[in-house]
Design a protein around this motif. Structure first.
Motif, short mmCIF file in Angstrom:
data_model
loop_
_atom_site.label_atom_id
_atom_site.label_comp_id
_atom_site.label_asym_id
_atom_site.label_seq_id
_atom_site.Cartn_x
_atom_site.Cartn_y
_atom_site.Cartn_z
N THR A 78 0.52 -7.52 0.38
CA THR A 78 -0.59 -8.07 -0.39
C THR A 78 -1.87 -8.05 0.45
O THR A 78 -2.43 -7.00 0.68
CB THR A 78 -0.28 -9.50 -0.87
OG1 THR A 78 0.08 -10.31 0.26
CG2 THR A 78 0.88 -9.50 -1.86
N GLU A 79 -2.29 -9.16 0.95
CA GLU A 79 -3.54 -9.28 1.69
C GLU A 79 -3.43 -8.56 3.03
O GLU A 79 -2.48 -8.74 3.76
CB GLU A 79 -3.84 -10.77 1.88
CG GLU A 79 -5.17 -11.07 2.51
CD GLU A 79 -5.12 -11.06 4.02
OE1 GLU A 79 -6.11 -10.60 4.61
OE2 GLU A 79 -4.12 -11.47 4.60
N SER A 80 -4.41 -7.70 3.33
CA SER A 80 -4.31 -6.90 4.55
C SER A 80 -5.39 -7.19 5.59
O SER A 80 -5.40 -6.55 6.64
CB SER A 80 -4.34 -5.41 4.19
OG SER A 80 -5.55 -5.09 3.54
N ASP A 81 -6.29 -8.13 5.34
CA ASP A 81 -7.36 -8.40 6.30
C ASP A 81 -6.82 -8.83 7.67
O ASP A 81 -7.29 -8.36 8.70
CB ASP A 81 -8.32 -9.47 5.78
CG ASP A 81 -9.19 -8.96 4.64
OD1 ASP A 81 -9.29 -7.72 4.48
OD2 ASP A 81 -9.75 -9.79 3.91
N ASN A 84 -5.26 -5.75 9.36
CA ASN A 84 -6.29 -4.84 9.86
C ASN A 84 -6.98 -5.40 11.10
O ASN A 84 -7.30 -4.65 12.02
CB ASN A 84 -7.32 -4.54 8.77
CG ASN A 84 -6.78 -3.58 7.73
OD1 ASN A 84 -5.84 -2.83 7.98
ND2 ASN A 84 -7.37 -3.61 6.56
N GLU A 116 -9.77 1.29 8.89
CA GLU A 116 -9.50 1.09 7.46
C GLU A 116 -9.63 2.38 6.66
O GLU A 116 -9.26 2.41 5.48
CB GLU A 116 -10.40 0.00 6.90
CG GLU A 116 -10.06 -1.36 7.49
CD GLU A 116 -10.86 -2.49 6.87
OE1 GLU A 116 -11.05 -2.47 5.64
OE2 GLU A 116 -11.27 -3.38 7.62
N LEU A 139 0.31 3.71 3.85
CA LEU A 139 0.22 2.63 2.87
C LEU A 139 1.62 2.12 2.55
O LEU A 139 2.60 2.87 2.62
CB LEU A 139 -0.44 3.13 1.58
CG LEU A 139 -1.92 3.52 1.67
CD1 LEU A 139 -2.39 4.12 0.35
CD2 LEU A 139 -2.77 2.31 2.04
N ASP A 144 -1.43 -0.65 -2.55
CA ASP A 144 -2.62 -0.02 -1.97
C ASP A 144 -3.09 -0.79 -0.75
O ASP A 144 -4.27 -1.08 -0.61
CB ASP A 144 -3.72 0.05 -3.03
CG ASP A 144 -4.86 0.97 -2.60
OD1 ASP A 144 -4.60 1.88 -1.80
OD2 ASP A 144 -5.99 0.74 -3.05
N VAL A 145 -2.14 -1.15 0.12
CA VAL A 145 -2.47 -1.85 1.36
C VAL A 145 -1.81 -1.11 2.52
O VAL A 145 -0.75 -0.50 2.36
CB VAL A 145 -2.01 -3.33 1.34
CG1 VAL A 145 -2.77 -4.12 0.30
CG2 VAL A 145 -0.52 -3.44 1.13
#
Length: 157
Positions: A78-81, A84, A116, A139, A144-145
């Motif tokens: 899910t969240e990739s911040d 990254n 990214e 990925l 799409d992460v």
């Protein structure tokens, strides 16, 4: 016999990655004419995911870096911040490996600028002095992460 990146030292990498919890300094025989190979990994558990940092490096008889693969992988979808940020921090730090013709700020900034853009796309490369850096990413299946990043450092041709 293969020769490493002039002025690089495997010990600089090993001491640096110790800050990330990796402290393996054992050397094994390496293939392809390189006398030594070192590997290590460290996993970090978060509430809903695990992130794995790893490396595999080969050195010449003077303990100079011939090549190195440095990876960051996670199982989140899910969240990739956060992922990254961790990947950029680890791989950006690795890119600052000192050698005679290095430009550590340029190498670190290049990783930060590219991190990214490579997930699910083509690898990107740059040569800084006597080293070539190649960054790639994948990925997560069905999402799409990003799921992994790999920084390869080799002696420039």
């Amino acid at each position: 016999m293969l020769t490493g990146i002039p002025g690089s030292h495997i010990k600089d990498i090993q001491l640096g990655v110790a800050n990330f919890g990796m402290d393996d300094d054992s050397a094994d025989g390496a293939p392809d004419g390189a006398p030594y190979r070192w590997t290590a990994s460290k996993s970090w558990d978060f509430p809903d995911t695990t992130i794995l940092l790893d490396y595999s490096i080969t050195g010449d008889e003077d303990s100079q870096l011939i090549s190195g693969s440095f990876g960051v992988t996670w199982d989140g979808v899910t969240e990739s911040d956060t992922f990254n940020t961790i990947a950029s921090t680890y791989l950006g730090f690795i890119a600052t490996v000192p050698y005679d013709t290095s430009n550590t700020q340029e190498a670190k900034q290049w990783v930060s600028d590219q991190i990214e853009t490579v997930a699910g796309g083509d690898p990107v490369s740059t040569t800084i002095g006597d080293a070539t850096f190649t960054l790639s990413g994948t990925l997560a299946a069905g999402a799409d992460v990003p799921s992994s990043y790999l920084l390869q450092i080799d002696v420039a041709n």
